[in-house]
Design a protein around this motif. Sequence first.
Motif, PDB file in Angstrom:
ATOM      1  N   TRP A 213      -7.656  -3.744   7.110  1.00  0.00           N
ATOM      2  CA  TRP A 213      -6.850  -3.507   5.920  1.00  0.00           C
ATOM      3  C   TRP A 213      -7.680  -2.848   4.822  1.00  0.00           C
ATOM      4  O   TRP A 213      -7.255  -1.875   4.196  1.00  0.00           O
TER       5      TRP A 213
ATOM      6  N   ALA B 192       0.857  -1.182   0.000  1.00  0.00           N
ATOM      7  CA  ALA B 192       0.000   0.000   0.000  1.00  0.00           C
ATOM      8  C   ALA B 192       0.892   1.229   0.000  1.00  0.00           C
ATOM      9  O   ALA B 192       1.761   1.363   0.859  1.00  0.00           O
TER      10      ALA B 192
ATOM     11  N   HIS C 195      -8.167   0.716   5.594  1.00  0.00           N
ATOM     12  CA  HIS C 195      -6.893   1.436   5.456  1.00  0.00           C
ATOM     13  C   HIS C 195      -6.548   1.675   3.983  1.00  0.00           C
ATOM     14  O   HIS C 195      -5.945   2.701   3.644  1.00  0.00           O
ATOM     15  N   LEU C 196      -6.940   0.752   3.118  1.00  0.00           N
ATOM     16  CA  LEU C 196      -6.571   0.835   1.702  1.00  0.00           C
ATOM     17  C   LEU C 196      -7.439   1.794   0.892  1.00  0.00           C
ATOM     18  O   LEU C 196      -7.081   2.127  -0.241  1.00  0.00           O
TER      19      LEU C 196
ATOM     20  N   ILE D  80      -2.669   0.340  -4.450  1.00  0.00           N
ATOM     21  CA  ILE D  80      -2.253  -1.026  -4.134  1.00  0.00           C
ATOM     22  C   ILE D  80      -1.392  -1.499  -5.291  1.00  0.00           C
ATOM     23  O   ILE D  80      -1.822  -1.472  -6.446  1.00  0.00           O
TER      24      ILE D  80
ATOM     25  N   ILE E 156       1.194  -5.260   2.499  1.00  0.00           N
ATOM     26  CA  ILE E 156      -0.157  -5.723   2.801  1.00  0.00           C
ATOM     27  C   ILE E 156      -0.151  -7.217   3.071  1.00  0.00           C
ATOM     28  O   ILE E 156      -0.769  -7.692   4.019  1.00  0.00           O
TER      29      ILE E 156
ATOM     30  N   ARG F 288      -5.881   4.625  -1.339  1.00  0.00           N
ATOM     31  CA  ARG F 288      -4.442   4.388  -1.492  1.00  0.00           C
ATOM     32  C   ARG F 288      -4.201   3.523  -2.723  1.00  0.00           C
ATOM     33  O   ARG F 288      -5.072   2.789  -3.166  1.00  0.00           O
TER      34      ARG F 288
ATOM     35  N   ILE G 204      -8.932  -1.350  -5.428  1.00  0.00           N
ATOM     36  CA  ILE G 204      -9.397  -1.907  -4.161  1.00  0.00           C
ATOM     37  C   ILE G 204     -10.458  -2.980  -4.411  1.00  0.00           C
ATOM     38  O   ILE G 204     -10.472  -4.013  -3.746  1.00  0.00           O
TER      39      ILE G 204
END
Length: 107
Positions: free
Chosen positions: A52, A7, A55-56, A61, A25, A59, A71
Amino acid sequence: MGTNYYATPAPFCPTCGCSDPAIHIGKSSAGWAFLFHGYEDEKLTLTTAKEWFEHLQGREIKGEYGCIVSIDDFKTMVARKKHDRIAWSDRKQLDPEGHPVAFYEFS
């Protein structure tokens, strides 16, 4: 063979856009459930797949080979692999939804 996912944190410096390093991650390996990397320290607490996923949000990945994953695609992959085999050790646990989480460095 497997793929580690990272991430990319949101930039924190308004001038240069610098940010902390990418956060591991976890790993997707053929035939195995996705293994989340758990964090439980003063900077970061991520101990479940649900934490997780939250949190993602917002962001990037990124797979270790450079692929960027949305996501939604990431969640689909994790769900698809949920019932695959799980490698056990004394430093892994299952979160409340049955996803394996390891609280040590791995690649």
